[in-house]
Design a protein around this motif. Structure first.
Motif, PDB file in Angstrom:
ATOM      1  N   ARG A 105      -3.241   5.624   5.346  1.00  0.00           N
ATOM      2  CA  ARG A 105      -4.095   6.565   6.092  1.00  0.00           C
ATOM      3  C   ARG A 105      -5.573   6.265   5.866  1.00  0.00           C
ATOM      4  N   LEU A 106      -5.935   5.987   4.611  1.00  0.00           N
ATOM      5  CA  LEU A 106      -7.337   5.680   4.307  1.00  0.00           C
ATOM      6  C   LEU A 106      -7.784   4.405   5.010  1.00  0.00           C
ATOM      7  N   ALA A 107      -6.936   3.388   5.018  1.00  0.00           N
ATOM      8  CA  ALA A 107      -7.287   2.114   5.653  1.00  0.00           C
ATOM      9  C   ALA A 107      -7.451   2.278   7.163  1.00  0.00           C
ATOM     10  N   ALA A 108      -6.546   3.011   7.805  1.00  0.00           N
ATOM     11  CA  ALA A 108      -6.647   3.215   9.252  1.00  0.00           C
ATOM     12  C   ALA A 108      -7.915   3.990   9.597  1.00  0.00           C
ATOM     13  N   HIS A 109      -8.227   5.019   8.818  1.00  0.00           N
ATOM     14  CA  HIS A 109      -9.433   5.801   9.104  1.00  0.00           C
ATOM     15  C   HIS A 109     -10.693   4.981   8.803  1.00  0.00           C
ATOM     16  N   HIS A 110     -10.662   4.190   7.756  1.00  0.00           N
ATOM     17  CA  HIS A 110     -11.792   3.319   7.442  1.00  0.00           C
ATOM     18  C   HIS A 110     -12.070   2.390   8.619  1.00  0.00           C
ATOM     19  N   GLN A 111     -11.025   1.808   9.178  1.00  0.00           N
ATOM     20  CA  GLN A 111     -11.213   0.907  10.311  1.00  0.00           C
ATOM     21  C   GLN A 111     -11.710   1.674  11.538  1.00  0.00           C
ATOM     22  N   ALA A 167     -11.943   5.638  -2.365  1.00  0.00           N
ATOM     23  CA  ALA A 167     -10.638   6.305  -2.412  1.00  0.00           C
ATOM     24  C   ALA A 167      -9.508   5.302  -2.200  1.00  0.00           C
ATOM     25  N   PHE A 168      -9.718   4.350  -1.307  1.00  0.00           N
ATOM     26  CA  PHE A 168      -8.705   3.316  -1.029  1.00  0.00           C
ATOM     27  C   PHE A 168      -8.436   2.507  -2.302  1.00  0.00           C
ATOM     28  N   GLN A 169      -9.506   2.098  -2.977  1.00  0.00           N
ATOM     29  CA  GLN A 169      -9.332   1.319  -4.207  1.00  0.00           C
ATOM     30  C   GLN A 169      -8.604   2.112  -5.282  1.00  0.00           C
ATOM     31  N   GLY A 170      -8.746   3.419  -5.261  1.00  0.00           N
ATOM     32  CA  GLY A 170      -8.079   4.253  -6.259  1.00  0.00           C
ATOM     33  C   GLY A 170      -6.691   4.713  -5.844  1.00  0.00           C
ATOM     34  N   SER A 171      -6.251   4.320  -4.653  1.00  0.00           N
ATOM     35  CA  SER A 171      -4.940   4.810  -4.182  1.00  0.00           C
ATOM     36  C   SER A 171      -3.795   3.933  -4.635  1.00  0.00           C
ATOM     37  N   ASP A 220     -10.277  13.880   1.527  1.00  0.00           N
ATOM     38  CA  ASP A 220      -9.124  14.773   1.361  1.00  0.00           C
ATOM     39  C   ASP A 220      -8.449  15.063   2.694  1.00  0.00           C
ATOM     40  N   ALA A 221      -9.246  15.238   3.748  1.00  0.00           N
ATOM     41  CA  ALA A 221      -8.687  15.501   5.079  1.00  0.00           C
ATOM     42  C   ALA A 221      -7.911  14.293   5.589  1.00  0.00           C
ATOM     43  N   VAL A 222      -8.429  13.094   5.369  1.00  0.00           N
ATOM     44  CA  VAL A 222      -7.732  11.882   5.806  1.00  0.00           C
ATOM     45  C   VAL A 222      -6.407  11.754   5.057  1.00  0.00           C
ATOM     46  N   VAL A 223      -6.442  11.982   3.758  1.00  0.00           N
ATOM     47  CA  VAL A 223      -5.229  11.878   2.944  1.00  0.00           C
ATOM     48  C   VAL A 223      -4.198  12.910   3.398  1.00  0.00           C
ATOM     49  N   ALA A 224      -4.658  14.116   3.743  1.00  0.00           N
ATOM     50  CA  ALA A 224      -3.754  15.180   4.197  1.00  0.00           C
ATOM     51  C   ALA A 224      -3.366  15.015   5.665  1.00  0.00           C
ATOM     52  N   ASN A 225      -3.945  14.015   6.330  1.00  0.00           N
ATOM     53  CA  ASN A 225      -3.656  13.733   7.733  1.00  0.00           C
ATOM     54  C   ASN A 225      -4.056  14.898   8.642  1.00  0.00           C
ATOM     55  N   TRP A 254       0.822  -1.205   0.000  1.00  0.00           N
ATOM     56  CA  TRP A 254       0.000   0.000   0.000  1.00  0.00           C
ATOM     57  C   TRP A 254       0.857   1.257   0.000  1.00  0.00           C
ATOM     58  N   SER A 255       0.343   2.303  -0.589  1.00  0.00           N
ATOM     59  CA  SER A 255       0.979   3.622  -0.545  1.00  0.00           C
ATOM     60  C   SER A 255       0.700   4.274   0.811  1.00  0.00           C
ATOM     61  N   GLU A 256       1.385   5.375   1.091  1.00  0.00           N
ATOM     62  CA  GLU A 256       1.130   6.123   2.330  1.00  0.00           C
ATOM     63  C   GLU A 256      -0.324   6.585   2.382  1.00  0.00           C
ATOM     64  N   LYS A 257      -0.831   7.005   1.239  1.00  0.00           N
ATOM     65  CA  LYS A 257      -2.233   7.438   1.156  1.00  0.00           C
ATOM     66  C   LYS A 257      -3.153   6.280   1.535  1.00  0.00           C
ATOM     67  N   ALA A 258      -2.894   5.097   0.995  1.00  0.00           N
ATOM     68  CA  ALA A 258      -3.717   3.928   1.297  1.00  0.00           C
ATOM     69  C   ALA A 258      -3.638   3.573   2.777  1.00  0.00           C
TER      70      ALA A 258
END
Length: 185
Positions: A78-84, A181-185, A127-132, A72-76
């Motif tokens: 962050r998205l995965a942690a927030h999704h959980q 967003a996760f699938q597109g990261s 966008d906020a999750v991706v930007a942390n 996973w990328s760094e973006k993925a």
């Protein structure tokens, strides 16, 4: 010869970037200590929905492990942690769910033609999750155009309230937007 060339390219150039997959890795069972931490969160009922440092460490650690396994990328991450985190929050709120399984099925049918619109309402959150940074609060009356779903799903009584529908739409939309967003990261 071709096999050697492909191997050399992979070693020197890395692997091609693939869309993030295996989000289900985040929901695998936790160890006893981590599960105990989540159980305390579920039973606290303080009204505090903020991630504690300890929960943050658990979620980010799991994301790092899954990210390592699946590239996973760094973006993925962050998205995965927030999704959980959202999954944890919605589980904590399950006792307040007003809809039966049949009502939810009818709501999902009514939502289907509006799915992309609902997901687009959560772009700022993604966008906020991706930007942390902290996710913005929901906009006032953001789900106004979804109110006809109450009638379409044939909801009655307390379940026909716009407030209950708004909570359900917030849950569905926030999770679906992160998954897309996760699938597109």
């Amino acid at each position: 010869m071709l096999k050697w060339v492909v191997t050399a390219i992979l070693i020197t150039g890395g692997t091609p970037a693939l869309a993030a997959e295996h989000l289900d890795c985040m929901s695998l069972p936790l160890g006893a200590a981590e599960q105990s931490l989540l159980d305390r969160h579920y039973s606290a009922e303080r009204g505090d929905d903020r991630r504690t440092l300890a929960i943050d460490v658990v979620l980010n650690g799991r994301a790092q492990a899954c990210g390592y396994l699946y590239g996973w990328s760094e973006k993925a991450l962050r998205l995965a942690a927030h999704h959980q985190w959202l999954q944890i929050q919605w589980k904590a709120l399950e006792r307040f769910n007003h809809y039966s399984a049949d009502e939810e099925a009818r709501l999902n049918v009514a939502l289907a033609p509006r799915m992309d619109r609902l997901i687009s309402l959560f772009k700022a959150d993604v966008d906020a999750v991706v930007a942390n940074v902290e996710t913005p609060p929901p906009e006032e009356d953001a789900f106004r155009e979804f109110k006809p779903m109450i009638k379409e799903a044939k909801l009655t009584g307390e379940n026909a309230s716009e407030e209950n529908l708004g909570v359900w739409l917030y849950q569905r939309g926030s999770i679906m937007a992160l998954e897309r967003a996760f699938q597109g990261s």
